[in-house]
Design a protein around this motif. Structure first.
Motif, PDB file in Angstrom:
ATOM      1  N   LEU A 197      34.803  15.704 -62.555  1.00 63.73           N
ATOM      2  CA  LEU A 197      34.590  16.648 -63.656  1.00 63.73           C
ATOM      3  C   LEU A 197      33.165  16.510 -64.194  1.00 63.73           C
ATOM      4  O   LEU A 197      32.454  17.512 -64.386  1.00 63.73           O
ATOM      5  N   ALA A 198      32.731  15.246 -64.412  1.00 63.79           N
ATOM      6  CA  ALA A 198      31.388  15.020 -64.937  1.00 63.79           C
ATOM      7  C   ALA A 198      30.327  15.547 -63.970  1.00 63.79           C
ATOM      8  O   ALA A 198      29.337  16.157 -64.396  1.00 63.79           O
ATOM      9  N   ILE A 199      30.538  15.345 -62.667  1.00 65.73           N
ATOM     10  CA  ILE A 199      29.556  15.830 -61.680  1.00 65.73           C
ATOM     11  C   ILE A 199      29.454  17.343 -61.739  1.00 65.73           C
ATOM     12  O   ILE A 199      28.375  17.904 -61.864  1.00 65.73           O
ATOM     13  N   VAL A 200      30.611  17.999 -61.606  1.00 58.78           N
ATOM     14  CA  VAL A 200      30.583  19.449 -61.437  1.00 58.78           C
ATOM     15  C   VAL A 200      30.086  20.136 -62.714  1.00 58.78           C
ATOM     16  O   VAL A 200      29.315  21.096 -62.652  1.00 58.78           O
ATOM     17  N   MET A 201      30.468  19.627 -63.887  1.00 56.95           N
ATOM     18  CA  MET A 201      30.020  20.252 -65.129  1.00 56.95           C
ATOM     19  C   MET A 201      28.496  20.164 -65.292  1.00 56.95           C
ATOM     20  O   MET A 201      27.906  20.964 -66.011  1.00 56.95           O
ATOM     21  N   GLY A 202      27.869  19.169 -64.635  1.00 55.51           N
ATOM     22  CA  GLY A 202      26.436  19.000 -64.829  1.00 55.51           C
ATOM     23  C   GLY A 202      25.585  19.380 -63.633  1.00 55.51           C
ATOM     24  O   GLY A 202      24.370  19.244 -63.672  1.00 55.51           O
ATOM     25  N   GLU A 203      26.217  19.850 -62.554  1.00 53.99           N
ATOM     26  CA  GLU A 203      25.476  20.042 -61.319  1.00 53.99           C
ATOM     27  C   GLU A 203      24.542  21.251 -61.406  1.00 53.99           C
ATOM     28  O   GLU A 203      25.000  22.370 -61.615  1.00 53.99           O
ATOM     29  N   PHE A 204      23.270  21.031 -61.211  1.00 51.95           N
ATOM     30  CA  PHE A 204      22.303  22.115 -61.312  1.00 51.95           C
ATOM     31  C   PHE A 204      21.711  22.504 -59.959  1.00 51.95           C
ATOM     32  O   PHE A 204      21.648  23.685 -59.620  1.00 51.95           O
ATOM     33  N   THR A 205      21.303  21.488 -59.183  1.00 51.27           N
ATOM     34  CA  THR A 205      20.538  21.727 -57.958  1.00 51.27           C
ATOM     35  C   THR A 205      21.199  22.747 -57.029  1.00 51.27           C
ATOM     36  O   THR A 205      20.592  23.754 -56.654  1.00 51.27           O
ATOM     37  N   MET A 206      22.447  22.489 -56.664  1.00 48.85           N
ATOM     38  CA  MET A 206      23.107  23.345 -55.680  1.00 48.85           C
ATOM     39  C   MET A 206      23.373  24.734 -56.243  1.00 48.85           C
ATOM     40  O   MET A 206      23.150  25.734 -55.561  1.00 48.85           O
ATOM     41  N   ARG A 255      42.219  -2.587 -66.050  1.00 43.42           N
ATOM     42  CA  ARG A 255      42.265  -2.626 -64.598  1.00 43.42           C
ATOM     43  C   ARG A 255      40.852  -2.714 -64.076  1.00 43.42           C
ATOM     44  O   ARG A 255      39.919  -2.461 -64.797  1.00 43.42           O
ATOM     45  N   PRO A 256      40.691  -3.052 -62.785  1.00 41.81           N
ATOM     46  CA  PRO A 256      39.342  -3.069 -62.231  1.00 41.81           C
ATOM     47  C   PRO A 256      38.690  -1.708 -62.442  1.00 41.81           C
ATOM     48  O   PRO A 256      39.319  -0.674 -62.205  1.00 41.81           O
ATOM     49  N   ARG A 257      37.456  -1.740 -62.898  1.00 44.10           N
ATOM     50  CA  ARG A 257      36.800  -0.486 -63.211  1.00 44.10           C
ATOM     51  C   ARG A 257      36.466   0.317 -61.972  1.00 44.10           C
ATOM     52  O   ARG A 257      35.937  -0.226 -61.020  1.00 44.10           O
ATOM     53  N   PRO A 258      36.745   1.597 -61.996  1.00 46.05           N
ATOM     54  CA  PRO A 258      36.263   2.438 -60.896  1.00 46.05           C
ATOM     55  C   PRO A 258      34.750   2.621 -61.025  1.00 46.05           C
ATOM     56  O   PRO A 258      34.193   2.365 -62.091  1.00 46.05           O
ATOM     57  N   ALA A 259      34.121   3.040 -59.967  1.00 45.34           N
ATOM     58  CA  ALA A 259      32.688   3.282 -60.022  1.00 45.34           C
ATOM     59  C   ALA A 259      32.397   4.296 -61.115  1.00 45.34           C
ATOM     60  O   ALA A 259      33.168   5.214 -61.344  1.00 45.34           O
ATOM     61  N   GLN A 260      31.280   4.106 -61.814  1.00 44.60           N
ATOM     62  CA  GLN A 260      31.037   4.955 -62.968  1.00 44.60           C
ATOM     63  C   GLN A 260      29.887   5.918 -62.768  1.00 44.60           C
ATOM     64  O   GLN A 260      29.421   6.520 -63.713  1.00 44.60           O
ATOM     65  N   LEU A 261      29.401   6.008 -61.533  1.00 44.45           N
ATOM     66  CA  LEU A 261      28.200   6.809 -61.357  1.00 44.45           C
ATOM     67  C   LEU A 261      28.530   8.115 -60.705  1.00 44.45           C
ATOM     68  O   LEU A 261      29.190   8.153 -59.695  1.00 44.45           O
ATOM     69  N   ALA A 262      28.075   9.177 -61.284  1.00 49.25           N
ATOM     70  CA  ALA A 262      28.444  10.441 -60.692  1.00 49.25           C
ATOM     71  C   ALA A 262      27.364  11.485 -60.883  1.00 49.25           C
ATOM     72  O   ALA A 262      27.630  12.656 -60.810  1.00 49.25           O
ATOM     73  N   ALA A 263      26.174  11.084 -61.138  1.00 48.90           N
ATOM     74  CA  ALA A 263      25.226  12.096 -61.583  1.00 48.90           C
ATOM     75  C   ALA A 263      24.611  12.888 -60.448  1.00 48.90           C
ATOM     76  O   ALA A 263      24.558  12.444 -59.319  1.00 48.90           O
ATOM     77  N   THR A 264      24.189  14.078 -60.788  1.00 50.19           N
ATOM     78  CA  THR A 264      23.332  14.833 -59.912  1.00 50.19           C
ATOM     79  C   THR A 264      22.079  15.048 -60.719  1.00 50.19           C
ATOM     80  O   THR A 264      22.131  15.565 -61.804  1.00 50.19           O
ATOM     81  N   ARG A 265      20.995  14.544 -60.211  1.00 48.08           N
ATOM     82  CA  ARG A 265      19.829  14.479 -61.087  1.00 48.08           C
ATOM     83  C   ARG A 265      18.886  15.643 -60.911  1.00 48.08           C
ATOM     84  O   ARG A 265      18.115  15.720 -60.089  1.00 48.08           O
TER      85      ARG A 265
END
Lengths: 265, 233
Positions: A197-206, A255-265
């Motif tokens: 959700l965080a990726i798609v809401m912020g994705e600009f390049t594509m 719980r073990p944390r899932p990866a937190q990185l999702a950016a498209t810069r």
């Protein structure tokens, strides 16, 4: 030599960090409150401009629908795949892990150039529609985050025992997957979904290169004539990321944390 | 190869090296400051949560945040001009140049470093520190002979990750400087987005060049990843 008080150098570093990270956000807020005519503080004009613009709702709705579509396709594709790999083809797991690194090596700007060319002959309903082309591209973009989240989830449960127990009670593969496996990896699946959700809401390049009007490209467009309104929209975009990340932390408590990185810069 | 493109690759690589290097140093310092003995636990929770958000807050909104801060009419710029009598733009600073892009990239590079390096710092056990000081080592000697060597594979791995992170960035630089700072991703976008000078094949060739650089970086990353996993339990 256990220290009781916070070290002075630690205080300095943390204050510098706080200043560097908070000042741009405060500036964004103050900027969005400036009056469109006079450039002075404080007025809600930028916010009412945004709310009155029908494109605002259209684009944010499109981005949200794209997120949901990407999440749905990703889960449908990757939950059974990762399940099967854990159950029957454990040797294949590193291969999937390697494939999941590909979107890191092929950045969005490179990926979109390739995809636009690859799908050039595709039918109109796919190529010319955000629900087709863009959603397909976002599934690729989201793959690593979905994969690592699901992989961690499947590693923390006993796939074999659960499957055997379910099947010896007469459940079909579909029942096993939906009623036994899915509830057990719910946290991992939700974690991957919030990242997506965080990726798609912020994705600009594509979106920009394939000329679709999503929320981030709308912010860019607004900025050309209304910089204060663009600041208000940027702030909103920041809040969306906050909500997605807090949701991620909330579902993953203890719980073990899932990866937190999702950016498209 | 045509000279301008070579220069643009070099500029992109240079910006990536600088922001990755600075991001590693600053991220390590901040992460250590928050993890070390004596710092209250809740600060760490706040910092890692915020890093998760900041590392994901990039692209167009981030660029606008920096324009609102340090642009020509940004809040900090006008504050310095009106109240401190110092105009950064009269002293060679400009947000819409290489320096500005580097400064803005730090906003996602530092949090990424904090997220990546925190588990490795956790792996530096308190006993090692105590053992070293029992044997008479100074703080500097501890870092020189124990701390940095143990962390080195993780730091190098993180450096490569940060390099790739900034090398592939497009939206942030575009939001900041439009087509004004000549980075390879910006040029690809320029040749692809259907303007008069549109040349998709050139864009594809430039994109393939980016892929080659990042693939080399990834080949360096995988062995480092294996090595740094050794110290983490």
């Amino acid at each position: 030599m256990r220290r009781r008080w916070i070290a002075p150098s630690a205080v300095v570093w943390l204050l510098v960090a706080a200043a560097f990270f908070l000042i741009p956000l405060i500036a964004l807020l103050l900027f969005s409150l400036k009056s469109i005519q006079t450039g002075k503080c404080c007025s809600g004009a930028a916010y009412s401009y945004v709310i009155d613009d029908p494109q605002f709702l259209d684009t944010i709705r499109l981005s949200f629908q794209l997120s949901l579509e990407t999440i749905a396709i990703s889960l449908l594709l990757f939950v059974p795949t990762v399940y099967w790999v854990h159950l029957k083809l454990p040797r294949f797991r590193p291969v999937l892990g390697f494939i999941a690194l590909v979107p890191f090596v092929v950045p969005p700007i490179v990926l979109v150039v390739g995809l636009l060319d690859l799908y050039k002959g595709a039918p109109e309903w796919f190529y010319a529609k955000p629900y087709g082309f863009l959603a397909a591209a976002y599934v690729i973009l989201a793959f690593p985050y979905m994969f690592f989240a699901l992989d961690a989830g499947f590693r923390s449960i006993d796939v074999h025992t659960l499957t055997e127990a379910s099947q010896s009670l007469g459940a079909s593969w579909l029942t096993t997957l939906v009623r036994v496996i899915l509830p057990n990896i719910r946290v991992a699946a939700l974690g991957g979904s919030f990242l997506t959700l965080a990726i798609v809401m912020g994705e600009f390049t594509m979106a920009s290169l394939s000329a679709f009007r999503t929320f981030p490209t709308y912010i860019q467009l607004v900025n050309e004539s209304q910089p204060y309104a663009a600041a208000a929209l940027s702030l909103l975009s920041f809040l969306i990321v906050w909500v997605a990340m807090l949701a991620l932390l909330f579902v993953g408590r203890g719980r073990p944390r899932p990866a937190q990185l999702a950016a498209t810069r | 190869m045509h000279q301008p493109y070579l220069d643009q690759y070099w500029l992109t690589i240079k910006i990536s090296l600088i922001t990755a290097g600075a991001g590693c140093v600053l991220g390590l310092a901040i992460a250590y400051a928050v993890i070390r003995e004596g710092t209250p636990r809740f600060l760490r929770t706040i910092l890692t949560t915020f890093s998760g958000v900041a590392a994901n807050f990039a692209g167009i909104p981030l660029a606008f945040a920096f324009i609102a801060t340090l642009g020509t009419i940004g809040i900090v710029t006008t504050f310095m001009r009106d109240h401190l009598g110092f105009d950064p733009y009269a002293h060679g600073f400009n947000l819409f140049t290489q320096t500005g892009v580097e400064l803005t990239y730090m906003y996602f590079q530092i949090p990424l470093m904090i997220l990546v390096i925190a588990p490795a710092i956790d792996g530096l056990r308190q006993e090692w520190r105590e053992a070293a000081s029992n044997l008479g080592a100074s703080s500097w000697q501890f870092w020189r002979h124990v701390g940095i060597p143990v962390l080195l594979p993780s730091i190098l791995g993180a450096f490569i990750l940060l390099f790739g992170n900034s090398f592939s960035a497009y939206a942030t630089a575009y939001g900041l400087a439009g087509n004004g700072v000549f980075l390879i991703p910006i040029t690809i976008g320029f040749y692809y987005s259907g303007n008069v000078l549109s040349d998709p094949h050139l864009a594809q060739a430039l994109a393939f060049g980016m892929f080659v650089v990042l693939a080399v970086m990834m080949l360096l990353y995988i062995p480092l990843q294996r090595r740094s996993a050794r110290w983490m339990r």
